[in-house]
Design a protein around this motif. Structure first.
Motif, PDB file in Angstrom:
ATOM      1  N   ARG A   4      86.857  67.322  -3.054  1.00  0.00           N
ATOM      2  CA  ARG A   4      86.558  65.853  -3.279  1.00  0.00           C
ATOM      3  C   ARG A   4      86.388  65.726  -4.778  1.00  0.00           C
ATOM      4  NH1 ARG A   4      82.032  63.080  -3.864  1.00  0.00           N
ATOM      5  NH2 ARG A   4      80.843  64.960  -3.603  1.00  0.00           N
ATOM      6  N   VAL A   5      87.197  64.585  -5.266  1.00  0.00           N
ATOM      7  CA  VAL A   5      87.267  64.266  -6.643  1.00  0.00           C
ATOM      8  C   VAL A   5      86.287  63.188  -7.111  1.00  0.00           C
ATOM      9  CG1 VAL A   5      88.779  63.796  -8.328  1.00  0.00           C
ATOM     10  CG2 VAL A   5      89.488  64.875  -6.629  1.00  0.00           C
ATOM     11  N   GLU A   6      85.682  63.385  -8.153  1.00  0.00           N
ATOM     12  CA  GLU A   6      84.963  62.400  -8.778  1.00  0.00           C
ATOM     13  C   GLU A   6      85.452  62.059 -10.407  1.00  0.00           C
ATOM     14  OE1 GLU A   6      80.064  61.226  -8.584  1.00  0.00           O
ATOM     15  OE2 GLU A   6      80.965  63.262  -8.494  1.00  0.00           O
ATOM     16  N   ARG A   7      85.922  60.968 -10.742  1.00  0.00           N
ATOM     17  CA  ARG A   7      86.196  60.745 -12.089  1.00  0.00           C
ATOM     18  C   ARG A   7      85.633  59.832 -12.903  1.00  0.00           C
ATOM     19  NH1 ARG A   7      92.832  60.531 -12.353  1.00  0.00           N
ATOM     20  NH2 ARG A   7      92.259  58.568 -11.389  1.00  0.00           N
ATOM     21  N   ARG A   8      85.631  60.136 -13.975  1.00  0.00           N
ATOM     22  CA  ARG A   8      85.200  58.816 -15.065  1.00  0.00           C
ATOM     23  C   ARG A   8      85.730  59.364 -16.446  1.00  0.00           C
ATOM     24  NH1 ARG A   8      79.329  59.653 -17.232  1.00  0.00           N
ATOM     25  NH2 ARG A   8      79.611  61.932 -18.168  1.00  0.00           N
ATOM     26  N   TYR A   9      85.689  58.480 -17.463  1.00  0.00           N
ATOM     27  CA  TYR A   9      86.065  58.739 -18.759  1.00  0.00           C
ATOM     28  C   TYR A   9      84.596  58.919 -19.432  1.00  0.00           C
ATOM     29  CZ  TYR A   9      90.844  56.937 -19.074  1.00  0.00           C
ATOM     30  OH  TYR A   9      92.173  57.087 -18.987  1.00  0.00           O
ATOM     31  N   LEU A  10      84.535  59.921 -19.951  1.00  0.00           N
ATOM     32  CA  LEU A  10      83.261  60.060 -20.906  1.00  0.00           C
ATOM     33  C   LEU A  10      83.022  59.067 -21.464  1.00  0.00           C
ATOM     34  CD1 LEU A  10      81.893  62.994 -21.463  1.00  0.00           C
ATOM     35  CD2 LEU A  10      83.013  62.948 -23.275  1.00  0.00           C
ATOM     36  N   PRO A  11      81.678  58.458 -21.497  1.00  0.00           N
ATOM     37  CA  PRO A  11      81.245  57.025 -21.967  1.00  0.00           C
ATOM     38  C   PRO A  11      81.867  56.787 -23.383  1.00  0.00           C
ATOM     39  CG  PRO A  11      79.544  58.045 -20.879  1.00  0.00           C
ATOM     40  CD  PRO A  11      80.526  59.289 -21.000  1.00  0.00           C
ATOM     41  N   ASP A  12      82.416  55.613 -23.194  1.00  0.00           N
ATOM     42  CA  ASP A  12      83.019  55.208 -24.441  1.00  0.00           C
ATOM     43  C   ASP A  12      83.996  55.869 -25.531  1.00  0.00           C
ATOM     44  OD1 ASP A  12      81.227  53.095 -24.253  1.00  0.00           O
ATOM     45  OD2 ASP A  12      79.760  53.879 -25.588  1.00  0.00           O
ATOM     46  N   THR A  13      84.712  56.676 -24.418  1.00  0.00           N
ATOM     47  CA  THR A  13      86.096  57.611 -25.076  1.00  0.00           C
ATOM     48  C   THR A  13      87.143  57.344 -24.125  1.00  0.00           C
ATOM     49  OG1 THR A  13      85.574  59.482 -23.798  1.00  0.00           O
ATOM     50  CG2 THR A  13      84.090  59.199 -25.802  1.00  0.00           C
ATOM     51  N   ASN A  14      88.123  58.088 -24.511  1.00  0.00           N
ATOM     52  CA  ASN A  14      89.266  58.212 -23.990  1.00  0.00           C
ATOM     53  C   ASN A  14      89.399  59.579 -23.524  1.00  0.00           C
ATOM     54  OD1 ASN A  14      90.603  55.762 -23.169  1.00  0.00           O
ATOM     55  ND2 ASN A  14      91.244  55.671 -25.480  1.00  0.00           N
ATOM     56  N   VAL A  15      88.189  60.511 -23.461  1.00  0.00           N
ATOM     57  CA  VAL A  15      88.267  61.582 -22.856  1.00  0.00           C
ATOM     58  C   VAL A  15      87.974  61.528 -21.341  1.00  0.00           C
ATOM     59  CG1 VAL A  15      87.190  63.982 -22.989  1.00  0.00           C
ATOM     60  CG2 VAL A  15      87.527  62.650 -25.140  1.00  0.00           C
ATOM     61  N   LEU A  16      88.734  62.342 -20.397  1.00  0.00           N
ATOM     62  CA  LEU A  16      88.798  62.120 -19.061  1.00  0.00           C
ATOM     63  C   LEU A  16      88.049  63.380 -18.362  1.00  0.00           C
ATOM     64  CD1 LEU A  16      89.836  60.625 -16.605  1.00  0.00           C
ATOM     65  CD2 LEU A  16      91.659  62.254 -16.301  1.00  0.00           C
ATOM     66  N   GLU A  17      87.085  62.910 -17.507  1.00  0.00           N
ATOM     67  CA  GLU A  17      86.269  63.950 -16.932  1.00  0.00           C
ATOM     68  C   GLU A  17      86.672  63.863 -15.448  1.00  0.00           C
ATOM     69  OE1 GLU A  17      81.969  64.716 -19.149  1.00  0.00           O
ATOM     70  OE2 GLU A  17      81.870  63.891 -17.307  1.00  0.00           O
ATOM     71  N   THR A  18      87.083  65.097 -14.738  1.00  0.00           N
ATOM     72  CA  THR A  18      87.455  65.068 -13.425  1.00  0.00           C
ATOM     73  C   THR A  18      86.565  66.002 -12.780  1.00  0.00           C
ATOM     74  OG1 THR A  18      89.728  64.700 -14.007  1.00  0.00           O
ATOM     75  CG2 THR A  18      89.223  65.665 -11.789  1.00  0.00           C
ATOM     76  N   THR A  19      85.518  65.948 -11.772  1.00  0.00           N
ATOM     77  CA  THR A  19      84.925  66.734 -11.241  1.00  0.00           C
ATOM     78  C   THR A  19      85.207  66.974  -9.743  1.00  0.00           C
ATOM     79  OG1 THR A  19      82.981  65.595 -12.579  1.00  0.00           O
ATOM     80  CG2 THR A  19      82.460  67.094 -10.670  1.00  0.00           C
ATOM     81  N   PHE A  20      85.420  68.083  -9.630  1.00  0.00           N
ATOM     82  CA  PHE A  20      85.943  68.772  -8.097  1.00  0.00           C
ATOM     83  C   PHE A  20      84.732  69.228  -7.310  1.00  0.00           C
ATOM     84  CE2 PHE A  20      89.793  69.059 -11.064  1.00  0.00           C
ATOM     85  CZ  PHE A  20      90.785  68.438 -10.241  1.00  0.00           C
ATOM     86  N   HIS A  21      84.545  68.841  -6.162  1.00  0.00           N
ATOM     87  CA  HIS A  21      83.511  69.218  -5.294  1.00  0.00           C
ATOM     88  C   HIS A  21      84.153  69.971  -4.296  1.00  0.00           C
ATOM     89  CE1 HIS A  21      80.471  66.729  -7.516  1.00  0.00           C
ATOM     90  NE2 HIS A  21      81.427  65.932  -7.614  1.00  0.00           N
ATOM     91  N   THR A  22      83.699  71.239  -4.260  1.00  0.00           N
ATOM     92  CA  THR A  22      84.371  72.051  -3.100  1.00  0.00           C
ATOM     93  C   THR A  22      83.138  72.675  -1.835  1.00  0.00           C
ATOM     94  OG1 THR A  22      84.209  74.184  -3.865  1.00  0.00           O
ATOM     95  CG2 THR A  22      86.062  72.901  -4.482  1.00  0.00           C
ATOM     96  N   ALA A  23      83.374  73.112  -1.076  1.00  0.00           N
ATOM     97  CA  ALA A  23      82.406  73.562  -0.004  1.00  0.00           C
ATOM     98  C   ALA A  23      81.678  74.765  -0.663  1.00  0.00           C
ATOM     99  CB  ALA A  23      82.958  74.184   1.347  1.00  0.00           C
TER     100      ALA A  23
END
Lengths: 598, 160
Positions: free
Chosen positions: A73-92
């Protein structure tokens, strides 16, 4: 903005356009899908040929895959106030975070361009696999593969990429690998890119420092923005998206970061938007001023006036980001996004006559001067030349703001913007910024053009300004004429807003126009038009209605707050992205509602 | 062959080069404006930049003339044709390296291919052979430098 939804999905190998986030460094932009694949990366610049173009051809385009080996499952956001992307992958079995950035240059010896992908274990274990498929020249050139210091490199002509991996379980060939994260573990994949120079291979310490510094520069830039009105989070994200489209070496602003992402899936409305359109100039400058970006506003205006110099007193429709007036259109033998062909580079609209651009440029100059900037003698003389051109040519049929490829017509919005051009020329001349010798002529022709629009371009049946003289078609772009100051008939303005809200809108989404344009197929709702309607409603005092629409439109952004050009009724993105005009529309509409509310 | 002749050639040559470039501006062949590019290195005010730029431009014209003279003296020969050949080399060098690569690196208000999102420069970089300023720019720049070199070479040979 942090949301989660079911794990990323692809159709025929293509991720939904809504799934893409953009990262950039002021020179180029990469698109990262929710499943962690970098599917678009032109090098060295935003308008250069690509190293990765899987978004346009799943098989031949090239990509950088980085994904858990099991369901996630994926959760994403930009690091606050930046154009650095954070993609968090959740697995079992655990969670891990991927941070993606095109790093920003500093003082040291750095790669010409650099993509960093940093993986950190958050909890439990996650097994990742990764694969880099560098292709050059939109997948049309064969790279030469080799090794330097044991690191894999690929080159083609003046371009080369090298891959640096730390703790990433690289295979023998070096272009793929697998590794497992544990709580607190750190892994790093870096694509070092070179253009007309040798590759640079930085140390781990340098890479870490540059990544930190990149976040700091973005945070500092965002902290300097002055907007403090409603929908601030969406406005600031739009500002950061717009900043990605600013080509820092010149100050030009690209319309979007991609080419040929389709306006209709499987259709042929696929255009290259990696150019700077004069059409967008007034909104762009106004957004810079509203956001408190005087440096960007000044750089953009200098670029505009410098780059249009050779064409004056005529204006090109669009210009290359380096200021060059070359945009010859050709088709690439790529599959196209989900079969949407042709894939075009270059843009044939460059040679059209679009009279509205003169109004946009004069409005831009007016905004620039109103903000306290000086218009020097040379620039004033050139602006006067543009006004003379409009005075002499406003009666000519043109291709209009929407760049129709059918026969030229007397488009209403073009005539409205001619009036705006002449009005602004008069105002600038009266404050001493333009030569006054043709003032009477500008006043006379502005009045004549205004009479033409009033008598020929207004339909009593629709109670609205219409698409072109004598037609009964509606066109949302007339809102733009009204927003930029055409006309003083409040009743007509109000009834036109109503006509567009009922005739072109489905819910909050507004189509560009009714009637044909010389290109087969259809398209989705145009996001910028949807925001223009919000702004128009706010300007005529219907603030609550505008705010309600705005709330809904802000909710239509993707999970990281980006917009493409268009959107279909199911909410899927269409067209190139991130789209500057959509984000400019959002900024302008939010500010207009804020002003009307106060 | 005298230094004074070379300096006189440098002055006249720079006058001719500047006039040719300015005429090319008016004829819409190029957006290249050397005094403006030089002047904006010292001032962000357009009008002041042009004034300063013209002064700098003529100084550089004289300095380059001395450089030409040094080579003429070293090879023991000078003339209109040889000067023109030097001017051709000078023009190509300016388009490929001097203005294309070195100027963006030292110019505080000019972007370069390495300028990133943290900066907002005011001037676009010239690009290879200065083509960002118009596709005819290489021809104009080289022709103007050939004229400059020819005059410096000719005046150097006339000076005794």
């Amino acid at each position: 903005m942090r949301r989660s939804d079911p794990s990323a999905r692809r159709l025929d190998g293509y991720a939904p356009l809504r799934d893409y986030a953009a990262i950039g460094d002021g020179r180029t932009v990469a698109l990262v899908a929710r499943d962690g694949s970098v599917d678009w990366l032109p090098v060295p610049d935003l308008d250069s040929p690509t190293v990765f173009a899987a978004v346009l051809d799943d098989e031949r385009g090239g990509r950088f895959v980085l994904e858990p080996e099991v369901a996630y499952r994926v959760e994403r956001r930009y690091l606050p106030d930046t154009n650095v992307l954070e993609t968090t992958f959740h697995t079992a079995s655990g969670s891990a975070r991927v941070s993606d950035a095109l790093t920003l240059p500093g003082e040291g010896l750095e790669p010409f361009r650099e993509l960093q992908r940093r993986i950190m274990g958050l909890a439990g274990t996650v097994r990742f696999h990764w694969r880099v498929e560098p292709r050059f020249d939109y997948g049309g050139a064969s790279p030469r593969f080799g090794r330097r210091f044991g690191l894999p490199v690929a080159g083609c002509g003046a371009d080369a990429v090298g891959l640096i991996a730390f703790g990433a379980g690289a295979s023998a060939a070096g272009w793929s690998g697998a590794f497992e994260t544990a709580h607190g573990s750190s892994h790093l994949l870096v694509l070092s890119m070179a253009h007309q120079e040798p590759l640079v291979f930085p140390s781990r310490g340098e890479l870490d420092a540059r990544f930190e510094r990149t976040g700091e520069i973005w945070r500092r830039w965002t902290a300097e923005r002055t907007y403090d009105g409603p929908w601030r989070e969406a406005v600031i994200r739009s500002a950061l998206a717009l900043k990605l489209l600013v080509f820092s070496p010149s100050g030009a602003v690209a319309a979007a970061a991609t080419t040929s992402l389709p306006e209709e899936i499987g259709g042929e409305r696929n255009w290259d938007y990696r150019y700077s359109w004069i059409r967008d100039s007034a909104f762009t400058l106004e957004a810079f001023l509203r956001l408190g970006c005087p440096a960007e506003a000044r750089a953009y205006f200098w670029w505009l006036m410098h780059t249009t110099q050779l064409d004056a007193p005529r204006l090109g429709v669009l210009y290359g980001l380096d200021g060059r007036r070359r945009a010859s259109e050709r088709e690439l033998s790529l599959h196209g996004y989900r079969g949407s062909r042709p894939v075009r580079i270059g843009n044939g609209a460059a040679d059209q006559l679009q009279l509205d651009t003169y109004g946009e440029l004069m409005q831009t100059a007016w905004l620039y001067a109103e903000a306290g900037n000086m218009i020097d003698h040379d620039v004033g003389r050139r602006l006067g030349g543009f006004a003379d051109f409009v005075a002499a040519n406003w009666r000519t049929a043109d291709s209009g703001i929407w760049e129709v490829r059918s026969e030229p017509r007397h488009f209403t919005q073009s005539k409205m913007m001619c009036v705006v051009a002449l009005d602004r020329a008069v105002q600038l001349a009266e404050r001493g910024s333009l030569p006054r010798r043709h003032l009477d002529r500008w006043l006379r022709e502005a009045a004549a053009a205004r009479r033409f629009v009033g008598s020929q371009c207004y339909s009593e049946r629709h109670r609205s300004y219409v698409r072109s003289a004598g037609s009964e078609e509606l066109d949302a772009s007339v809102l733009l004429g009204l927003l930029h100051g055409f006309g003083d008939d409040a009743a007509r303005l109000s009834s036109t807003v109503d006509a567009i809200a009922t005739g072109l809108a489905e819910g909050v989404l507004v189509r560009r126009y009714s009637g044909g344009d010389g290109v087969p197929g259809s398209e989705g709702a145009f996001l910028a038009c949807s925001f223009w309607l919000v702004e128009a409603l706010a300007r005529i005092g219907r603030v609550d209605e505008a705010a309600d629409r705005m709330d809904e439109l802000v909710g239509l952004a993707n999970d990281v707050g980006l917009y493409s050009e268009e959107i279909d009724p199911a909410g899927e993105f269409l067209g190139n992205l991130p789209q500057g005009l959509s984000h400019l529309g959002l900024i302008s509409a939010a500010a207009a509602v804020a002003e009307a509310s106060s | 062959m005298t230094v004074a002749g070379a300096l006189a050639g440098g002055l006249i040559g720079t006058l001719v080069l500047t006039s040719l470039m300015r005429a090319a501006n008016e004829l819409k062949l190029t957006r290249m404006d050397l005094p403006f590019l030089l002047g904006t290195a010292l001032s962000g005010n357009r009008a002041r930049a042009k004034a300063v730029g013209y002064a700098l431009h003529f100084c550089f014209g004289l300095v380059f003339a001395l450089g030409y003279y040094a080579v003429f003296a070293a090879i023991g020969s000078a003339g209109w044709g040889l000067g023109a050949a030097f001017g051709l080399l000078h023009g190509v060098f300016a388009g490929t390296a001097l203005v294309n690569v070195l100027l963006p690196v030292v110019h505080p208000r000019m972007g370069s291919p390495m300028t990133g999102a943290g900066d907002a420069p005011l001037l676009e970089p010239p690009g290879f052979m200065l083509r960002n300023y118009g596709v005819q720019t290489p021809l104009v720049a080289i022709a103007a430098h050939v004229a400059y070199g020819s005059i410096v070479g000719g005046f150097s040979s006339l000076g005794g």
